[in-house]
Design an enzyme around this catalytic site. Structure first.
Site, short mmCIF file in Angstrom:
data_model
loop_
_atom_site.label_atom_id
_atom_site.label_comp_id
_atom_site.label_asym_id
_atom_site.label_seq_id
_atom_site.Cartn_x
_atom_site.Cartn_y
_atom_site.Cartn_z
N VAL A 167 84.17 120.58 83.42
CA VAL A 167 83.77 122.02 83.20
C VAL A 167 84.66 122.68 82.08
CG1 VAL A 167 84.30 124.22 84.39
CG2 VAL A 167 83.40 122.18 85.65
N ALA A 168 85.96 122.36 81.81
CA ALA A 168 86.69 122.88 80.93
C ALA A 168 86.31 122.58 79.41
CB ALA A 168 88.15 122.47 80.95
N GLU A 182 80.09 126.28 78.89
CA GLU A 182 78.83 126.76 79.56
C GLU A 182 78.03 127.87 79.03
OE1 GLU A 182 81.77 124.78 82.30
OE2 GLU A 182 81.86 126.08 80.79
N ASP A 199 50.08 131.61 51.18
CA ASP A 199 48.74 131.84 50.78
C ASP A 199 48.52 133.04 49.68
OD1 ASP A 199 45.92 131.84 51.01
OD2 ASP A 199 45.88 133.41 52.65
N ASN A 215 85.24 130.80 81.16
CA ASN A 215 84.08 130.24 80.32
C ASN A 215 83.01 131.56 80.38
OD1 ASN A 215 85.62 128.16 79.55
ND2 ASN A 215 84.32 126.47 80.54
N ASP A 233 84.92 134.22 77.81
CA ASP A 233 84.45 133.57 76.44
C ASP A 233 83.08 134.12 76.05
OD1 ASP A 233 86.69 131.92 76.52
OD2 ASP A 233 85.62 129.95 76.92
#
Length: 700
Positions: free
Chosen positions: A219-220, A224, A266, A621, A625
């Protein structure tokens, strides 16, 4: 990475950490919702192709004219065509009276195509098949009859549909980079978690306890918030681009445009205005200019009196230039009422009108000069010599090399002969600012290629005028020349090509594939049905919002609402800004995550209790974060971002320099957190809860 998060959530559920699992699932669902609602557009290219066919068709069956559904037309039917009709099937003309068809959506040719019934060689480019009409094109003038030769998937439109169905969209550079980054991260996380689990079990800490520690480390280590931050950064970019008239249908295409190394653009409507203008008025002598303008207004069926011009774009352009030079078309037509007309004929390439007091004539210079015996002079009409003809034909050739289409005019009074009075050069002019935009692309290391259905000389002239054709990119070729090239030859020429003219859909597709084989990131612009296949094959397809067909829009990733090439350059700058900000976010998130990994590892190595619990790490997180990382999405472009080459497709999100920064910052943060934890143990020995809380707040 989402797969890894899902695995972590499942393991958390398995060991009874329901709150951890719920937090991870919230991240996954939020990310999915943002991506889904931003990209919510169905792929409708096939339906759009079907919608382009006419709902009804007039045919002759059993010798009787009948009105039937277009889908009921079969090979062998005789079509009755009139101005305003959509052609329901590919057909061979058996009768054509002043017939002209707009084939721009199929061939890219900007002018209506004059049709006839002449026999042509079997192997001839689509744009030059003047004795055929094609499904999905529109009759703009005249009438005719045609024998149906192909319907459905056998038609030219159906052939494009088949090609379109076989194109597989490539992964974008951002998707490739994030996938590569995630793969490396997953391997690293697995290795660290496995090592920690093994060391902990050998230390006698218990399998279940070390399993939980391994989960905490996983998880660290995993940022995420990165999928959510990347998606939101792209979504913010999408909204910014929408304000700049670029509608994005695919999130990752925003960044792909920033990685673009080649733009295949074009001509008509993108580099040019798709609006005919008279660039050159060339009277035989000063006194013939009045007669030249008079002939241009009278030998003309267009009108500019209403709010919207009516008629052939070329004839509208003639009326506009006359008005600019002080001739009022309405007043002149009242003074010279028309008594009769010989309509434009594709065989004679001329049109003539009678006005009682005079005769006006216009047409292709070669045909008109061949048929005239007199030329205007200061002293009056004089015989037209072979030398005069040769001089004016050379003038026509010079005008053609400048990208203009020439029209010749003659005027004769009732008591004087019909005499040649001069030429006009007509052009679809470049859009203002295109030259500067092309220059900006070259400064940014982007190769611009004009891909058009127009004639090579016309395309080359426009390309030279806007800076696409130059000594740096000298190669110009047409579709036939491209067909004759082997793969190796095409790869060699691709880097120097500036113009590809008279192209069919497969030519555009082959060019895009050649660039992609050379590891280029290709952006393709287009507005017609003939562009749809290449738009879908390109790394980023860009359709025109104003002139574009529904087929081209549904096959694209980005739609330009203003059809301006300059908007592409702004979008490229935005794409580079977005990738730079995603890179900053990754750098920031991994610095934080590495400090969490080091904190858990050091606690294990020094036989300390867990300093950070899995749920605390998740909270850090997702809250501490994600929001600051998301704020980086609003950073402006780095100075000089459009004066450096595009990033190579093989370059990773993080370079060795970034790796050093992550290690330095991560170590610094870990030292800070452990200093606080050790101070907490010294102040309150044995108070684990207090030390953990202090470590958590220090990390925040």
């Amino acid at each position: 990475m989402v797969g890894l998060l899902s695995l972590a959530a499942a393991v958390s559920l398995f060991i009874g950490e329901n709150l951890d699992a719920a937090a991870i699932f919230v991240v996954i669902v939020l990310n999915a919702l943002v991506g889904f609602f931003t990209e919510f557009r169905a792929e409708k290219a096939m339906e759009a192709l079907r919608s382009m066919t006419s709902p009804n068709a007039r045919v002759i069956r059993d010798g009787v004219p009948s009105l039937i559904n277009a889908e009921d037309v079969v090979p062998g039917d005789i079509l009755l065509l009139e101005a305003g009709d959509l052609v329901p099937a590919d057909s061979r003309l058996v009768d054509a009276r002043n017939l002209a068809v707009d084939e721009s959506s199929l061939t890219g040719e900007s002018m209506p195509v004059e049709k006839d019934t002449k026999v042509l060689p079997l192997e001839i480019p689509l744009a030059d098949r003047h004795n055929c009409v094609f499904s999905g094109t529109a009759v703009v003038r005249g009438n005719g009859k045609a024998l149906v030769t192909a319907t459905g998937l056998e038609s030219e439109l159906g052939r494009i549909s088949t090609l379109l169905g076989g194109v597989k969209k490539k992964r974008t550079p951002l998707e490739e980079k994030l996938e590569k980054f995630s793969r490396h991260l997953i391997l690293l996380v697995g290795a660290i978690a496995g090592l920690v689990f093994a060391v902990g079990v050998l230390q006698g800490r218990g399998i279940f306890k070390m399993f939980e520690t391994g989960i905490a480390l996983a998880v660290a280590a995993v940022p995420e918030g990165l999928p959510f931050v990347a998606t939101m950064t792209l979504a913010i970019g999408v909204h910014r681009m929408a304000r700049q008239n670029a509608l994005v249908r695919n999130l990752s295409s925003v960044e792909t445009l920033g990685s673009t190394t080649v733009i295949c653009t074009d001509k008509t409507g993108t580099l040019t205005l798709n609006d005919m203008n008279v660039r050159l008025v060339l009277p035989v002598c000063p006194s013939s200019e009045g007669a030249l303008l008079r002939a241009a207004v009278l030998c003309n069926n267009a009108s500019i009196d209403g709010p919207v011009p009516i008629g052939d774009p070329m004839e509208v352009a003639l009326l506009r230039v006359a008005k600019e030079k002080g001739v009022d078309p309405a007043s002149l037509r009242q003074s010279y009422p028309r008594t009769s007309e010989i309509p434009f004929d594709s065989r004679t390439m001329m049109m003539e009108t009678q006005h009682g007091a005079g005769t006006a004539q216009k047409g292709a210079p070669e045909r008109l000069l061949d048929g005239l015996e007199y030329i205007w002079a200061e002293e009056g009409a004089r015989p037209l010599t072979s030398s005069d003809r040769q001089n004016w034909l050379e003038e026509v050739e010079r005008v053609a090399k400048e990208g203009m289409r020439s029209l010749a005019f003659a005027w004769g009074t009732e008591d004087g002969p019909l005499a040649f009075v001069g030429l006009m050069g007509i052009i679809d002019p470049p859009r203002p600012g295109v030259k500067e935009a092309v220059q900006a692309c070259h400064e940014a290391g982007i190769h611009v290629v004009m891909v058009t259905g127009d004639h090579l000389d016309t395309a080359k002239s426009i390309a030279r005028e806007v800076g696409i054709h130059s000594s740096r990119f000298p190669e110009c070729m047409d579709g036939k020349a491209l067909e004759m090239l082997e793969e190796k030859e095409l790869f060699e020429k691709a880097g120097k090509v500036s113009v590809l003219a008279r192209v069919a859909p497969e030519h555009k597709l082959r060019l895009v594939q050649a660039f992609q084989a050379l590891n280029e990131t290709v952006a393709m612009t287009g507005d017609g049905v003939n562009d749809a296949v290449a738009l879908k094959q390109a790394d980023v397809g860009i359709a025109m919002g104003i002139q574009g067909t529904e087929v081209s829009k549904e096959s694209s990733d980005i739609i330009l609402q203003d059809d301006r090439f300059q908007t592409i350059v702004k979008a490229i700058d935005e794409g580079r800004r977005i990738f730079g900000n995603i890179r900053k976010s990754v750098l920031f998130l991994l610095c934080c995550n590495l400090s969490e990994v080091f904190t858990v590892l050091f606690a294990l190595v020094f036989r300390l209790p867990a300093v950070l619990l899995p749920l605390q790490i998740l909270w850090i997180n997702l809250i501490t974060d994600v929001l600051p990382a998301l704020s980086l999405a609003l950073d402006p472009s780095e100075p000089g971002s459009m004066r450096r080459p595009p990033m190579e497709r093989s370059e990773d999100i993080l370079t060795p320099r970034h790796h050093r920064l992550i290690f330095s910052y991560g170590t610094l943060m870990t030292v800070g957190v452990f200093s606080v934890v050790l101070a907490a143990f010294l102040c309150r020995p044995g108070n684990l809860e207090n030390a953990t809380a202090m470590g958590f707040h220090a990390m925040v």
